[in-house]
Design a protein around this motif. Structure first.
Motif, PDB file in Angstrom:
ATOM      1  N   ILE A  33       0.871  -1.172   0.000  1.00  0.00           N
ATOM      2  CA  ILE A  33       0.000   0.000   0.000  1.00  0.00           C
ATOM      3  C   ILE A  33       0.906   1.219   0.000  1.00  0.00           C
ATOM      4  CG2 ILE A  33      -1.780   1.286   1.221  1.00  0.00           C
ATOM      5  CD1 ILE A  33      -2.695  -1.336   2.466  1.00  0.00           C
ATOM      6  N   LEU A  34       0.671   2.127  -0.937  1.00  0.00           N
ATOM      7  CA  LEU A  34       1.534   3.295  -1.089  1.00  0.00           C
ATOM      8  C   LEU A  34       0.745   4.580  -0.878  1.00  0.00           C
ATOM      9  CD1 LEU A  34       2.365   1.009  -3.461  1.00  0.00           C
ATOM     10  CD2 LEU A  34       4.250   2.605  -3.712  1.00  0.00           C
ATOM     11  N   ASP A  35       1.444   5.603  -0.388  1.00  0.00           N
ATOM     12  CA  ASP A  35       0.827   6.916  -0.222  1.00  0.00           C
ATOM     13  C   ASP A  35       0.314   7.420  -1.568  1.00  0.00           C
ATOM     14  OD1 ASP A  35       0.692   9.480   1.667  1.00  0.00           O
ATOM     15  OD2 ASP A  35       1.342  10.122  -0.328  1.00  0.00           O
ATOM     16  N   GLY A  36      -0.995   7.616  -1.674  1.00  0.00           N
ATOM     17  CA  GLY A  36      -1.610   7.959  -2.952  1.00  0.00           C
ATOM     18  C   GLY A  36      -1.215   9.307  -3.522  1.00  0.00           C
ATOM     19  N   PRO A  37      -1.271  10.398  -2.731  1.00  0.00           N
ATOM     20  CA  PRO A  37      -0.912  11.705  -3.276  1.00  0.00           C
ATOM     21  C   PRO A  37       0.515  11.773  -3.807  1.00  0.00           C
ATOM     22  CG  PRO A  37      -2.189  11.982  -1.281  1.00  0.00           C
ATOM     23  CD  PRO A  37      -1.897  10.522  -1.392  1.00  0.00           C
ATOM     24  N   GLU A  38       1.455  11.091  -3.151  1.00  0.00           N
ATOM     25  CA  GLU A  38       2.839  11.137  -3.624  1.00  0.00           C
ATOM     26  C   GLU A  38       2.993  10.379  -4.940  1.00  0.00           C
ATOM     27  OE1 GLU A  38       6.857  12.356  -3.531  1.00  0.00           O
ATOM     28  OE2 GLU A  38       5.041  13.060  -2.539  1.00  0.00           O
ATOM     29  N   ILE A  39       2.337   9.223  -5.054  1.00  0.00           N
ATOM     30  CA  ILE A  39       2.347   8.499  -6.330  1.00  0.00           C
ATOM     31  C   ILE A  39       1.676   9.342  -7.409  1.00  0.00           C
ATOM     32  CG2 ILE A  39       1.382   6.515  -7.565  1.00  0.00           C
ATOM     33  CD1 ILE A  39       3.844   5.825  -5.943  1.00  0.00           C
ATOM     34  N   THR A  40       0.569   9.989  -7.044  1.00  0.00           N
ATOM     35  CA  THR A  40      -0.131  10.861  -8.004  1.00  0.00           C
ATOM     36  C   THR A  40       0.772  11.972  -8.500  1.00  0.00           C
ATOM     37  OG1 THR A  40      -2.322  10.416  -7.059  1.00  0.00           O
ATOM     38  CG2 THR A  40      -2.055  12.482  -8.276  1.00  0.00           C
ATOM     39  N   ARG A  41       1.515  12.579  -7.591  1.00  0.00           N
ATOM     40  CA  ARG A  41       2.407  13.684  -7.964  1.00  0.00           C
ATOM     41  C   ARG A  41       3.420  13.230  -9.010  1.00  0.00           C
ATOM     42  NH1 ARG A  41       7.136  16.484  -6.563  1.00  0.00           N
ATOM     43  NH2 ARG A  41       8.013  14.732  -5.404  1.00  0.00           N
ATOM     44  N   TRP A  42       4.051  12.091  -8.782  1.00  0.00           N
ATOM     45  CA  TRP A  42       5.060  11.603  -9.715  1.00  0.00           C
ATOM     46  C   TRP A  42       4.440  11.130 -11.028  1.00  0.00           C
ATOM     47  CZ3 TRP A  42      10.273  11.918  -9.399  1.00  0.00           C
ATOM     48  CH2 TRP A  42      10.832  12.255  -8.167  1.00  0.00           C
ATOM     49  N   LYS A  43       3.392  10.333 -10.944  1.00  0.00           N
ATOM     50  CA  LYS A  43       2.854   9.749 -12.185  1.00  0.00           C
ATOM     51  C   LYS A  43       2.149  10.790 -13.045  1.00  0.00           C
ATOM     52  CE  LYS A  43      -1.865   9.262 -11.430  1.00  0.00           C
ATOM     53  NZ  LYS A  43      -3.050   9.237 -12.305  1.00  0.00           N
ATOM     54  N   THR A  44       1.501  11.786 -12.414  1.00  0.00           N
ATOM     55  CA  THR A  44       0.790  12.797 -13.192  1.00  0.00           C
ATOM     56  C   THR A  44       1.761  13.674 -13.970  1.00  0.00           C
ATOM     57  OG1 THR A  44      -1.004  12.841 -11.565  1.00  0.00           O
ATOM     58  CG2 THR A  44      -0.860  14.695 -13.092  1.00  0.00           C
ATOM     59  N   ALA A  45       2.787  14.170 -13.285  1.00  0.00           N
ATOM     60  CA  ALA A  45       3.764  15.025 -13.962  1.00  0.00           C
ATOM     61  C   ALA A  45       4.554  14.241 -15.004  1.00  0.00           C
ATOM     62  CB  ALA A  45       4.706  15.647 -12.942  1.00  0.00           C
ATOM     63  N   ALA A  46       4.903  12.987 -14.702  1.00  0.00           N
ATOM     64  CA  ALA A  46       5.657  12.174 -15.665  1.00  0.00           C
ATOM     65  C   ALA A  46       4.805  11.809 -16.875  1.00  0.00           C
ATOM     66  CB  ALA A  46       6.177  10.916 -14.984  1.00  0.00           C
ATOM     67  N   ASP A  47       3.528  11.573 -16.655  1.00  0.00           N
ATOM     68  CA  ASP A  47       2.577  11.313 -17.744  1.00  0.00           C
ATOM     69  C   ASP A  47       2.615  12.472 -18.740  1.00  0.00           C
ATOM     70  OD1 ASP A  47       0.263  11.101 -19.316  1.00  0.00           O
ATOM     71  OD2 ASP A  47      -1.080  10.759 -17.636  1.00  0.00           O
ATOM     72  N   SER A  48       2.465  13.693 -18.222  1.00  0.00           N
ATOM     73  CA  SER A  48       2.483  14.882 -19.086  1.00  0.00           C
ATOM     74  C   SER A  48       3.846  15.091 -19.739  1.00  0.00           C
ATOM     75  CB  SER A  48       2.128  16.122 -18.262  1.00  0.00           C
ATOM     76  OG  SER A  48       0.756  16.141 -17.953  1.00  0.00           O
ATOM     77  N   ALA A  49       4.911  14.919 -18.955  1.00  0.00           N
ATOM     78  CA  ALA A  49       6.254  15.149 -19.489  1.00  0.00           C
ATOM     79  C   ALA A  49       6.613  14.148 -20.576  1.00  0.00           C
ATOM     80  CB  ALA A  49       7.280  15.093 -18.363  1.00  0.00           C
ATOM     81  N   LEU A  50       6.225  12.887 -20.384  1.00  0.00           N
ATOM     82  CA  LEU A  50       6.517  11.881 -21.402  1.00  0.00           C
ATOM     83  C   LEU A  50       5.809  12.222 -22.708  1.00  0.00           C
ATOM     84  CD1 LEU A  50       7.810   9.219 -22.247  1.00  0.00           C
ATOM     85  CD2 LEU A  50       5.847   8.018 -21.232  1.00  0.00           C
TER      86      LEU A  50
END
Length: 311
Positions: free
Chosen positions: A95-112
């Motif tokens: 189980i992982l902290d959701g907001p922190e995963i969201t922060r990384w995956k959302t910005a990386a999604d856009s950047a990619l």
């Protein structure tokens, strides 16, 4: 079963590895998933589940309360957890902290996506919003586009951007807080918007040809960050067709007749696999980042693997 906190996740991840993991995963099979949202603009619960061959399965559960941002002291608008299911055993692995995963995956999604859709000589980045995702977007875009010479910041409450600007200046980044959003829009080569607005902020008439527009904040059908007319004159891409279709950024222009479904040229899988026509210098591109549990799963599995390697 293990738990990875926000602090632990942040210590494990970096933009290079996250972008690499997303790129690699989008060369493989597509996910099977579903989602639901219960609530309204005042409060809602969001859940997204996914099965992704090779990476197992995952489930996100988020509690969304915009009023938290006005509390004293402010509380997070989103409280969430992401649950990872092991590929082989089908048991809960972590189980992982959701907001922190969201922060990384959302910005990386856009950047990619922006590595494919924005101009390599982009010099001015405009970011709308003052939350953790907006800050992460600045970091991710500076990573993929070393050509950026100036970062423009805008938020309805400009004072919320003071600390972000000071952090950027300390790193040698030329950062300016803008009061006139239209003037900022006119200058920008890349526009990334991470707000919760239901009234469009990005006006079509001020977006120059050759600009890349990245729409992130809207996850409900009544949320829209850019005028529908902007999409009518743009090349449109999305990260996930199903989740983006539920967002106002795509749904409203479709309903209003500004665009047709056929105008959406591809998703992030198409972009990563090269199944699209390359952009010209004058193309106006729009990318709808609506998220998807497969993105959370990819980043979560990367964090889990790095935690194993560091033992």
């Amino acid at each position: 079963m293990q738990f990875l906190s926000a602090e632990r996740i942040s210590s494990l991840l970096d933009w290079d590895s996250v972008l690499g993991a997303l790129q690699a995963a989008h060369l493989g099979p597509r996910p099977v998933g579903d989602s639901f949202f219960i609530g309204d603009a005042d409060y809602g619960m969001l859940s997204r589940g996914v099965i992704l061959p090779g990476l197992g399965a995952g489930l996100k559960l988020a509690s969304m309360c915009p009023a938290n941002s006005h509390a004293n002291p402010p509380r997070p608008v989103e409280d969430a957890a992401f649950i990872v299911i092991d590929e082989k055993t089908k048991t809960i692995e972590a189980i992982l902290d959701g907001p922190e995963i969201t922060r990384w995956k959302t910005a990386a999604d856009s950047a990619l996506a922006a590595t494919k859709l924005s101009r390599e000589d982009s010099a001015v980045l405009l970011v709308l919003g003052a939350g953790p995702v907006a800050k992460a977007l600045v970091e991710a875009y500076l990573f993929i586009r070393p050509s950026i010479q100036e970062v423009l910041l805008w938020n309805r409450t400009a004072s919320k951007l003071d600390s972000v600007r000071q952090e950027l200046l300390a790193k040698g980044v030329n950062a300016t807080i803008m009061e006139d959003l239209n003037a900022a829009t006119l200058k920008a080569d890349i526009i990334a918007s991470a707000t919760s607005t239901s009234t469009p902020l990005i006006c079509a008439e001020f977006v120059r040809k050759g600009t890349h527009v990245d729409l992130i904040g809207g996850y409900r059908s009544d949320m829209q960050e850019a005028e529908s007319a902007l999409l009518g004159s743009a090349r449109i891409f999305v990260d996930d067709r199903e989740t983006s279709a539920a967002s106002g950024d795509i749904q409203l222009p479709l309903m209003q007749g500004f665009i047709a479904e056929a105008q959406i040229e591809g998703d992030l899988y198409d972009l990563c696999q090269g199944n699209y026509s390359g952009r010209s210098a004058s193309d106006l591109t729009v990318y709808k980042n609506a998220g998807g549990a497969h993105l959370d799963l990819i980043v979560s599995q990367l964090a889990i693997q790095k935690a194993r390697d560091w033992r």
